[in-house]
Design a protein around this motif. Structure first.
Motif, PDB file in Angstrom:
ATOM      1  N   THR A 272      -8.275   5.618  -9.565  1.00  0.00           N
ATOM      2  CA  THR A 272      -8.734   4.238  -9.735  1.00  0.00           C
ATOM      3  C   THR A 272      -8.652   3.471  -8.428  1.00  0.00           C
ATOM      4  OG1 THR A 272      -8.033   4.261 -12.049  1.00  0.00           O
ATOM      5  CG2 THR A 272      -8.364   2.102 -11.024  1.00  0.00           C
ATOM      6  N   GLU A 273      -7.551   3.650  -7.718  1.00  0.00           N
ATOM      7  CA  GLU A 273      -7.374   2.969  -6.436  1.00  0.00           C
ATOM      8  C   GLU A 273      -8.429   3.423  -5.427  1.00  0.00           C
ATOM      9  OE1 GLU A 273      -3.390   1.792  -4.333  1.00  0.00           O
ATOM     10  OE2 GLU A 273      -3.907   3.838  -3.721  1.00  0.00           O
TER      11      GLU A 273
ATOM     12  N   ASP B 102     -11.652   1.691  -6.364  1.00  0.00           N
ATOM     13  CA  ASP B 102     -11.558   0.252  -6.085  1.00  0.00           C
ATOM     14  C   ASP B 102     -11.748  -0.021  -4.596  1.00  0.00           C
ATOM     15  OD1 ASP B 102     -11.143  -0.269  -8.743  1.00  0.00           O
ATOM     16  OD2 ASP B 102      -8.970  -0.555  -8.556  1.00  0.00           O
ATOM     17  N   ARG B 103     -11.097   0.787  -3.763  1.00  0.00           N
ATOM     18  CA  ARG B 103     -11.199   0.585  -2.322  1.00  0.00           C
ATOM     19  C   ARG B 103     -12.615   0.871  -1.830  1.00  0.00           C
ATOM     20  NH1 ARG B 103      -5.529   3.334  -0.178  1.00  0.00           N
ATOM     21  NH2 ARG B 103      -4.177   1.581  -0.728  1.00  0.00           N
TER      22      ARG B 103
ATOM     23  N   ASP C 265       0.782  -1.230   0.000  1.00  0.00           N
ATOM     24  CA  ASP C 265       0.000   0.000   0.000  1.00  0.00           C
ATOM     25  C   ASP C 265       0.816   1.284   0.000  1.00  0.00           C
ATOM     26  OD1 ASP C 265      -2.487  -1.381   0.111  1.00  0.00           O
ATOM     27  OD2 ASP C 265      -2.159  -1.745   2.248  1.00  0.00           O
TER      28      ASP C 265
ATOM     29  N   ALA D 161     -15.425   0.724  -3.547  1.00  0.00           N
ATOM     30  CA  ALA D 161     -16.319  -0.322  -4.017  1.00  0.00           C
ATOM     31  C   ALA D 161     -16.128  -1.608  -3.211  1.00  0.00           C
ATOM     32  CB  ALA D 161     -16.075  -0.590  -5.500  1.00  0.00           C
ATOM     33  N   GLY D 162     -14.884  -1.910  -2.860  1.00  0.00           N
ATOM     34  CA  GLY D 162     -14.608  -3.090  -2.063  1.00  0.00           C
ATOM     35  C   GLY D 162     -15.211  -2.996  -0.671  1.00  0.00           C
ATOM     36  N   ARG D 163     -15.107  -1.824  -0.055  1.00  0.00           N
ATOM     37  CA  ARG D 163     -15.686  -1.647   1.279  1.00  0.00           C
ATOM     38  C   ARG D 163     -17.196  -1.774   1.229  1.00  0.00           C
ATOM     39  NH1 ARG D 163     -11.713   2.519   1.654  1.00  0.00           N
ATOM     40  NH2 ARG D 163     -13.268   4.094   1.068  1.00  0.00           N
ATOM     41  N   ARG D 164     -17.779  -1.206   0.175  1.00  0.00           N
ATOM     42  CA  ARG D 164     -19.239  -1.293   0.050  1.00  0.00           C
ATOM     43  C   ARG D 164     -19.694  -2.723  -0.152  1.00  0.00           C
ATOM     44  NH1 ARG D 164     -23.071   2.692  -3.567  1.00  0.00           N
ATOM     45  NH2 ARG D 164     -25.060   1.781  -2.910  1.00  0.00           N
ATOM     46  N   ALA D 165     -18.933  -3.477  -0.963  1.00  0.00           N
ATOM     47  CA  ALA D 165     -19.278  -4.875  -1.191  1.00  0.00           C
ATOM     48  C   ALA D 165     -19.177  -5.677   0.108  1.00  0.00           C
ATOM     49  CB  ALA D 165     -18.377  -5.470  -2.268  1.00  0.00           C
ATOM     50  N   ASP D 166     -18.131  -5.388   0.893  1.00  0.00           N
ATOM     51  CA  ASP D 166     -17.968  -6.089   2.161  1.00  0.00           C
ATOM     52  C   ASP D 166     -19.099  -5.751   3.124  1.00  0.00           C
ATOM     53  OD1 ASP D 166     -15.650  -7.186   1.211  1.00  0.00           O
ATOM     54  OD2 ASP D 166     -14.309  -5.756   2.204  1.00  0.00           O
TER      55      ASP D 166
END
Length: 313
Positions: free
Chosen positions: A299-300, A303-304, A88, A306-311
């Motif tokens: 982009t990062e 991505d982060r 990171d 969207a990932g948090r929302r998916a989780d």
């Protein structure tokens, strides 16, 4: 300066400042670490720079720093010892012991020109000993100009310099014996060829009047063009195993058109990767790399998120 920067730019020359300006305007937290030893510090003026023709390099850097600072860029004097990268973060470690974390690093640390060991040559570098006809040819037009060979690239340089003067002398000793057709080609355009090694450059102050060769002969010239050995300032990255490109001017960090290296979070731009790039080219490359770094961070960020929302879902 204990924060984690969006980007740290290593080098405060034209490429680095251009990248910092773009990143600052993109509302990124940017730190420029500058050793204060720009490659073109030996030249009194820049030429071929649209809108800044004849301006001193120091003046353009001063303007560039002020413009980048206007958009929030911060500056720190110093040298970088190494850069470490994990998933990171890229951590820039300075010679005075500080560790500066960032999401991205732009290496714009430049290079050093290593001149041949000839008496009187180095002290006139950037004045009457020159490297780029596009940068300095007009100022010495129609004079008797020497071209001191350091590699096969000197043949191209000699042909190029002939555009600015019909009185050119090519000091060819470093190349050994010239092929007859090569020498005929040079002489066809009136280029004189001297095969004895150059041992001294003499004149008053910064000016050149005479070039002395090992056979005791003297040639009258008023300027010398030569191609120094290019030494990129990239040693602080050597442990990262970044891919390199072998060029006619030596080994340099390999980058794509955006300045991205083979190691994630590390970009490189300017003379540290393109030794022949002049000021306008470095400004252009720096702007492009600044934009590309910002886009990578954008982009990062998405991505982060969207990932948090998916989780969370």
């Amino acid at each position: 300066m204990g924060e984690r920067w969006d980007a740290i730019v290593i080098g405060g020359g034209m490429a680095g400042l251009s990248a910092a300006l773009m990143l600052g305007r993109a509302r990124r937290a940017v730190l420029v670490v500058d050793a204060g030893q720009p490659r073109n510090r030996f030249a009194a003026h820049m030429h071929g720079v649209l809108g800044a023709e004849g301006t001193a390099p120091d003046e353009l850097r001063r303007r560039g720093r002020a413009e980048a600072a206007k958009y929030g860029a911060r500056f720190r004097a110093g040298r970088v010892e190494r850069v470490d990268v994990d998933r990171d973060t890229a951590t820039v470690r300075t010679e005075d012991g500080d560790a500066l974390p960032a999401r991205a690093v732009v290496v714009a640390s430049g290079m050093t020109d290593r001149l041949p060991e000839v008496d009187g040559l180095g002290s006139r570098w950037g004045k009457s000993v020159l490297h780029c006809p596009y940068c300095h040819g007009w100022e010495v037009r129609d004079r008797r100009i020497g071209v001191l060979a350091t590699s096969e690239l000197a043949l191209h340089q000699a042909e190029l310099v002939r555009q600015w003067s019909d009185r050119v002398v090519f000091f060819a000793a470093e190349l050994g014996t010239l092929e007859p057709d090569v020498e005929r080609r040079l002489r066809a355009r009136g280029v004189d060829v001297v095969t004895s090694p150059v041992v001294e450059v003499a004149g008053e102050g910064d000016d050149i009047a005479t070039v002395r060769t090992a056979d005791g002969a003297e040639e009258t010239v008023e300027a010398i063009f030569t191609i120094p050995h290019a030494e990129p300032h990239d040693g602080f990255l050597s442990h990262l195993g970044i891919e390199r490109a072998q060029t006619r001017m030596g080994s340099f960090l390999a980058v794509d058109t955006a300045g991205r290296t083979s190691v994630d979070r590390i970009w490189a731009v300017g003379n540290v990767v393109r030794p022949a790039a002049n000021v306008p080219a470095c400004v252009s490359f720096g702007a492009t790399t600044g934009i590309e770094v910002n886009m990578a961070l954008v982009t990062e960020d998405f991505d982060r998120a969207a990932g948090r929302r998916a989780d969370a879902g």
